[in-house]
Design a protein around this motif. Structure first.
Motif, PDB file in Angstrom:
ATOM      1  N   GLY A 141     -12.517  14.342  11.548  1.00  0.00           N
ATOM      2  CA  GLY A 141     -13.367  14.395  12.733  1.00  0.00           C
ATOM      3  C   GLY A 141     -12.761  13.585  13.861  1.00  0.00           C
ATOM      4  O   GLY A 141     -11.622  13.809  14.260  1.00  0.00           O
ATOM      5  N   ASP A 142     -13.520  12.590  14.359  1.00  0.00           N
ATOM      6  CA  ASP A 142     -13.028  11.736  15.427  1.00  0.00           C
ATOM      7  C   ASP A 142     -12.213  10.559  14.916  1.00  0.00           C
ATOM      8  O   ASP A 142     -11.677   9.781  15.705  1.00  0.00           O
ATOM      9  N   ARG A 143     -12.150  10.406  13.604  1.00  0.00           N
ATOM     10  CA  ARG A 143     -11.495   9.240  13.028  1.00  0.00           C
ATOM     11  C   ARG A 143     -10.138   9.601  12.431  1.00  0.00           C
ATOM     12  O   ARG A 143      -9.927  10.716  11.971  1.00  0.00           O
ATOM     13  N   LEU A 144      -9.260   8.624  12.462  1.00  0.00           N
ATOM     14  CA  LEU A 144      -7.964   8.743  11.808  1.00  0.00           C
ATOM     15  C   LEU A 144      -7.979   7.856  10.571  1.00  0.00           C
ATOM     16  O   LEU A 144      -8.356   6.685  10.653  1.00  0.00           O
ATOM     17  N   GLU A 145      -7.598   8.415   9.439  1.00  0.00           N
ATOM     18  CA  GLU A 145      -7.599   7.671   8.185  1.00  0.00           C
ATOM     19  C   GLU A 145      -6.184   7.630   7.624  1.00  0.00           C
ATOM     20  O   GLU A 145      -5.453   8.627   7.644  1.00  0.00           O
ATOM     21  N   SER A 146      -5.802   6.497   7.114  1.00  0.00           N
ATOM     22  CA  SER A 146      -4.466   6.340   6.551  1.00  0.00           C
ATOM     23  C   SER A 146      -4.420   6.874   5.124  1.00  0.00           C
ATOM     24  O   SER A 146      -5.431   6.974   4.440  1.00  0.00           O
ATOM     25  N   LEU A 147      -3.196   7.227   4.692  1.00  0.00           N
ATOM     26  CA  LEU A 147      -2.956   7.687   3.323  1.00  0.00           C
ATOM     27  C   LEU A 147      -1.992   6.720   2.645  1.00  0.00           C
ATOM     28  O   LEU A 147      -1.036   6.242   3.260  1.00  0.00           O
ATOM     29  N   SER A 148      -2.230   6.441   1.376  1.00  0.00           N
ATOM     30  CA  SER A 148      -1.361   5.527   0.651  1.00  0.00           C
ATOM     31  C   SER A 148      -0.385   6.294  -0.235  1.00  0.00           C
ATOM     32  O   SER A 148      -0.656   7.404  -0.688  1.00  0.00           O
ATOM     33  N   GLY A 149       0.744   5.685  -0.458  1.00  0.00           N
ATOM     34  CA  GLY A 149       1.753   6.253  -1.330  1.00  0.00           C
ATOM     35  C   GLY A 149       2.515   5.147  -2.041  1.00  0.00           C
ATOM     36  O   GLY A 149       2.695   4.047  -1.495  1.00  0.00           O
ATOM     37  N   TRP A 150       2.933   5.421  -3.282  1.00  0.00           N
ATOM     38  CA  TRP A 150       3.648   4.426  -4.079  1.00  0.00           C
ATOM     39  C   TRP A 150       4.766   5.106  -4.846  1.00  0.00           C
ATOM     40  O   TRP A 150       4.682   6.290  -5.180  1.00  0.00           O
ATOM     41  N   GLY A 151       5.801   4.353  -5.124  1.00  0.00           N
ATOM     42  CA  GLY A 151       6.915   4.911  -5.879  1.00  0.00           C
ATOM     43  C   GLY A 151       7.802   3.832  -6.454  1.00  0.00           C
ATOM     44  O   GLY A 151       7.625   2.639  -6.196  1.00  0.00           O
ATOM     45  N   GLY A 152       8.780   4.276  -7.213  1.00  0.00           N
ATOM     46  CA  GLY A 152       9.707   3.328  -7.799  1.00  0.00           C
ATOM     47  C   GLY A 152      10.907   4.017  -8.412  1.00  0.00           C
ATOM     48  O   GLY A 152      10.909   5.236  -8.637  1.00  0.00           O
ATOM     49  N   THR A 153      11.941   3.244  -8.641  1.00  0.00           N
ATOM     50  CA  THR A 153      13.168   3.745  -9.247  1.00  0.00           C
ATOM     51  C   THR A 153      13.616   2.778 -10.339  1.00  0.00           C
ATOM     52  O   THR A 153      13.337   1.575 -10.279  1.00  0.00           O
ATOM     53  N   ALA A 154      14.337   3.311 -11.317  1.00  0.00           N
ATOM     54  CA  ALA A 154      14.931   2.490 -12.368  1.00  0.00           C
ATOM     55  C   ALA A 154      16.183   3.182 -12.855  1.00  0.00           C
ATOM     56  O   ALA A 154      16.224   4.420 -12.947  1.00  0.00           O
TER      57      ALA A 154
END
Length: 382
Positions: A283-296
């Motif tokens: 709607g009128d709002r902006l919402e952030s999205l989270s993301g996670w990751g890793g390597t080995a």
């Protein structure tokens, strides 16, 4: 003017996304007055063969592994694609000019991966003097310390900062702080709304500490940013952040372990190959999205080269967007890669490699697809 042959490690020649050249790179050095200029680069041939759930409309997994080319959810698929290209071939110039306050260093470098392959593009263009670096180069939010050498140009997913963008950076010993372009390649965002327009009001702030002791090398960093939309009638912004930490350790002669974890909220593609945009519009709002990751990964010296095994993973949290009523069922929720290769140098400035990679993605709806890539690479450096 004097032209000589010299051996020099070319800046950026050891690509974090896959080029492991065991030997130093030989450059041509040109001296004009007090300035020395090194011309460096390499020619690289990549030959690939892909099998698995590959979209029928795609010619394999792409010049570099592309997750979007994996078929999921009953999409028409094909298998058995062979390709050869030399788009990763690289050319660069590095200059060093002494001054009363230390050396002034400049680097301009490009390759042929523009437009997905075939067009020359700018990789690096920066100068550095007295602790101040300005121009386009690797983002400060990232480090090579946790990277395991792989041949594919996509590299390991889920790691911090695999892109280059305009910035001004100050370095004091092992500590580095930078203001970076919010509209750069690593700052891309999607609002999942065609009526939205981005508006960048502030630069992104990145911080990194990188050091080592004995057989251990380590790095950690942080990111602060603001993401904004403005469609002319409504506007909103949301703050984003990111963190990463990684390192490597030689646990025995010729045996090295590497790992890195990264993630955040509103981090966008500061997280390599993340399926999550920085934000979405509700709607009128902006919402952030989270993301996670890793390597080995682990590397073992064998003969004239090394055997490398690497695993990498990245995930996006679409729960809030789905709860807000957005149609995100076909968006990727998880992506993962496994690389197994042997890279060796029979002589200096020549590197060969062979690699088997497994690529997989899963959507929010639970549909998944996977494929295998067999790749051979030949690298001739100068």
């Amino acid at each position: 003017m004097q032209i000589t042959n010299c051996k020099r490690l070319a800046a950026g020649s050891l690509s974090l996304i896959g080029l492991a050249v065991a030997s130093t790179v030989s450059a041509f050095e040109i001296e004009v007055g007090d300035t020395s200029a090194s011309i460096y680069g390499y020619a690289k041939l990549d030959a690939t063969y892909d099998r698995g759930d590959i979209k029928a409309s795609s010619d394999g997994l792409g010049n570099a592994i592309g997750f979007a080319n994996l078929a999921v959810g009953g999409e028409a698929s094909s298998s058995g694609h062979t390709s050869m290209h030399a788009w990763q071939s690289r050319l660069g110039v590095r200059t060093v000019t002494p001054t009363a306050e230390g050396d002034l260093v400049t680097v301009v470098e490009g390759d042929f991966y523009g437009s997905g392959g075939g067009s020359f593009r700018l990789r690096h263009a920066y100068g550095s003097w007295n602790g101040i670096t300005a121009g386009q180069l690797w983002t400060n939010f990232g480090s090579f310390v946790g990277d395991t050498p792989v041949l594919d140009f996509t590299g390991q997913v889920g790691r911090a900062g695999a892109n280059r963008q305009a910035q001004i950076r100050y370095s004091l010993g092992d500590f580095h702080v930078a203001l970076e372009a919010p509209n750069g390649a690593v700052s891309g965002t999607s609002y999942l709304d065609e009526g939205s327009e981005r508006r960048d009001s502030l630069p992104d702030l990145t911080l990194r500490y990188e050091s080592g002791e004995g057989a251990i090398n380590y790095a950690a960093g942080a990111l602060l940013r603001q993401v904004t939309f403005d469609d002319g009638e409504r506007d909103d912004s949301v703050n984003g952040w990111g963190l990463f930490a990684g390192g490597n350790v030689e646990v025995a002669p010729g045996t090295t372990l590497r790992a890195l974890v990264a993630g955040g909220d509103g981090i966008g593609s500061y997280l390599n190959n993340s399926p999550a945009p920085a934000a979405y519009r509700d709607g009128d709002r902006l919402e952030s999205l989270s993301g996670w990751g890793g390597t080995a990964g682990i590397s073992q010296q064998v003969g004239p080269g090394s055997v490398n095994l690497a695993y990498s993973y990245v995930t996006a949290d679409w729960d809030d967007a789905e709860a807000a009523g957005l149609d995100v069922a076909t968006q990727d929720e998880e992506r993962q890669l496994i690389h197994f290769n042997y890279i060796w140098s029979p002589v200096q400035r020549v590197s060969y490699g062979i690699e088997l990679a497994h690529v997989e993605r899963q959507t929010v709806a639970g549909d998944s697809g996977d494929a295998w890539r067999l790749q051979g690479s030949l690298i001739y450096s100068f």
